[in-house]
Design an enzyme around this catalytic site. Structure first.
Site, PDB file in Angstrom:
ATOM      1  N   GLY A 275     109.664 -14.160  71.739  1.00 33.88           N
ATOM      2  CA  GLY A 275     108.420 -13.905  71.024  1.00 33.88           C
ATOM      3  C   GLY A 275     108.635 -13.643  69.543  1.00 33.88           C
ATOM      4  O   GLY A 275     109.564 -14.162  68.915  1.00 33.88           O
ATOM      5  N   SER A 276     107.795 -12.810  68.992  1.00 32.93           N
ATOM      6  CA  SER A 276     107.785 -12.596  67.542  1.00 32.93           C
ATOM      7  C   SER A 276     108.988 -11.838  67.008  1.00 32.93           C
ATOM      8  O   SER A 276     109.144 -11.736  65.784  1.00 32.93           O
ATOM      9  CB  SER A 276     106.493 -11.878  67.131  1.00 32.93           C
ATOM     10  OG  SER A 276     105.385 -12.727  67.324  1.00 32.93           O
ATOM     11  N   THR A 277     109.843 -11.302  67.880  1.00 38.44           N
ATOM     12  CA  THR A 277     111.089 -10.712  67.358  1.00 38.44           C
ATOM     13  C   THR A 277     111.901 -11.788  66.642  1.00 38.44           C
ATOM     14  O   THR A 277     112.672 -11.488  65.726  1.00 38.44           O
ATOM     15  CB  THR A 277     111.949 -10.090  68.484  1.00 38.44           C
ATOM     16  OG1 THR A 277     112.285 -11.104  69.443  1.00 38.44           O
ATOM     17  CG2 THR A 277     111.213  -8.973  69.177  1.00 38.44           C
TER      18      THR A 277
END
Length: 556
Positions: A275-277
């Site tokens: 994801g956005s990590t």
């Protein structure tokens, strides 16, 4: 008369000679027979001796944590064996033994006792009480041998790190397997392993932090009704893993469920879309390229469209965003434009340089290989920029982030103690100190006013990035099935530790309508840091708790 006397005399002599000859033959054959019986019995006992000797060679070194606390050690246990040649009535023997060992396999045991062999194991790893009760039965043809058995005082606390041994005390998973592969098996084969000459193996783990982490994961799984959770604490300056856990786990003292699918070590042996990590690395790539700085602007007024693909923001601002705002607001559009500017080849090369595309090198045998598109196209680069279309392990995501926090040095993780000097020898400079400085600023800013606010812990200056990835269900991304993560570092003025939490398929907390990473993975980080910072040697500093300002709060 004289003739009769001589005849009697000669008869007596013949009888005496015959008796002497018979006595000699009986003696000789008696000795031969006795020797045969002796050697037969000796052969049986030699078989028993060889079996027990092989076990005596299976001694293992203690495993201790970085502070000397025992994590794994050998203990002596009794194991029950039989000498089938001496068993008179197998049925009666099994019937008597089953009064103490109710789970005894009757069929398998009967075959062993009827085999006529000199030695057969009946049951290994008895308790002292079981041994005492069996001895009281007085069953002929059975005996006990002292074996070495592995014992883990912490039970499941560090099971995925420590691993397992088999019935013969040989490592088959985790650090136990690593110890064997690092030379213990060779020494054992050469007969050079004794309990006296084995030095303890000191790990980088701090069992106090490990216990706290596992406790918080258990609480989170229950609170958010998730199917799994995991976390790692990594020293960014040495690459040492201070704690790592993945739930559900197992008890290595009784690993009956260790091979079940959901007991996988998700932190190193599982690959996920993070994801956005991953925007952490997209942003660092943009800065590293020299094309952008923190004030560079990107048009996020409308979705990106190329071909049949459309990239939208979760909560779009509908305006131009600076690079810092792209990170704080977790803009998919802005991240896609960063990747587009760097180019497909440059994008892949950067992720490879930061260690996200290759199989991670560390002591644990259970390490998965990342998954990437066979051929990168523009659509892949765009989606990978915000965390979809590429799968990597949570542990190496933390390792890559550590390089962005420590001045730009990629250090492969270790579960053994490592000094700063040793770390410097294996470190690789992957980004400039200036890029690292900018990323530390963005991490701190995101925790102060962005999607990482719930990871904040007063006095410890936490920074980080959320990641909410929709999972694929029946070939499509599902909007209500998520894999969440929070990638954090602290203290941000001079980061020493990276903390990464993951939670699989969390449900909204009671009274909440959403279950994004900022609402579950971020609080997990905060709880771990709050409880373990003192053990990690980080003192709170409330004077440096200052708040930056940005236009508004961004979601992940």
């Amino acid at each position: 008369m004289a003739f009769d006397g001589n005849r009697k005399k000669h008869g007596n002599r013949a009888r005496n000679r015959l008796i002497m000859a018979m006595t000699c033959f009986i003696g000789i054959y008696g000795v031969i027979g006795g020797k045969l019986v002796y050697f037969g019995l000796q052969s049986d006992r030699e078989e028993v001796y060889r079996a027990s000797s092989a076990l005596n060679l299976a001694a293992r070194p203690d495993i201790i944590d970085r502070n000397g606390e025992i994590l794994a050690t050998d203990i002596k246990t009794a194991s029950l064996y039989a000498e089938p040649k001496r068993i008179v009535d197998p049925d009666e023997t099994i019937e008597l033994l089953s009064t103490v060992l109710p789970d005894l396999d009757w069929e398998a045991t009967y075959k062993k006792l009827k085999s006529g062999a000199g030695f057969a194991w009946i049951q290994r790893g008895l308790t002292p009480r079981q041994q005492s009760q069996i001895m009281a039965l007085g069953v002929p043809g059975i005996g006990f041998r002292t074996e070495t058995k592995r014992f883990y005082p912490g039970g499941p606390t560090a099971s995925h790190i420590l691993g397992l041994v088999n019935i013969d005390n040989q490592g088959i998973a985790g650090m136990e397997k690593y110890i064997d592969s690092a030379g213990l098996s060779d020494l054992r084969s050469a007969g050079l392993v004794t309990e006296q000459n084995l030095e303890p193996i000191k790990l980088s783990i701090d069992i106090r932090v490990q216990h706290i982490m596992r406790d918080e994961l258990e609480k989170a799984m229950q609170k958010y009704r998730a199917i799994a959770a995991g976390a790692v604490v990594l020293n960014v300056k040495t690459g040492e893993v201070l704690a790592m856990a993945s739930l559900p786990d197992y008890d290595p003292n009784n690993p009956v469920n260790a091979l079940e699918k959901d007991r996988l070590n998700r932190m190193s042996a599982g690959t996920y879309e993070m994801g956005s990590t991953i925007k952490t690395f997209t942003t660092a790539m943009a800065l590293d390229s020299g094309l952008f700085n923190l004030n560079s602007k990107f048009d996020a007024t409308r979705p990106m469209v190329f071909g049949r693909q459309t990239i939208r923001d979760f909560h779009g601002k509908g305006r131009w965003l600076t690079l810092a705002e792209v990170f704080i607001y977790s803009s998919n559009i802005g991240s896609g434009k960063e990747a587009d500017a760097v180019g497909i080849e440059g994008h892949r090369n950067f992720l490879k340089r930061i260690g996200l595309l290759d199989r991670m090198q560390t002591e644990l045998p259970e390490v998965a290989r990342p998954v990437e598109p066979r051929t990168w196209k523009k659509v892949h680069s765009m989606t990978i920029s915000f965390g979809h279309g590429m799968m990597t392990t949570p542990l190496q995501t933390a390792v890559g982030s550590a390089a962005l926090m420590n001045g730009g040095k990629l250090i492969q993780p270790t579960f053994l103690k490592r000094t700063q000097a040793e770390a410097d020898q294996v470190a690789t400079q992957v980004v400039s100190p200036k890029v690292s400085e900018d990323m530390r600023y963005l991490y701190r800013l995101n925790a102060e006013i962005g999607s990482g606010r719930r990871a904040e812990v007063k006095g410890y200056r936490v920074g980080g990035k959320t990641g909410t990835a929709n999972k694929v269900v029946n070939g499509k991304y599902a909007n209500d099935v998520r894999f969440n993560a929070f990638l954090a570092a602290f203290p941000m003025d001079d980061p020493t530790y990276v903390v990464l939490t993951i939670i699989d398929e969390p449900k909204p907390e009671e009274g909440m309508y959403s279950a994004t990473a900022g609402l579950n993975a971020a609080p997990m980080v905060a709880n771990i840091i709050r409880r373990s910072a003192s053990f990690l040697g980080v003192k709170p500093d409330f004077k440096q708790d200052t708040t930056s300002t940005v236009v508004s709060y961004g979601n992940d």
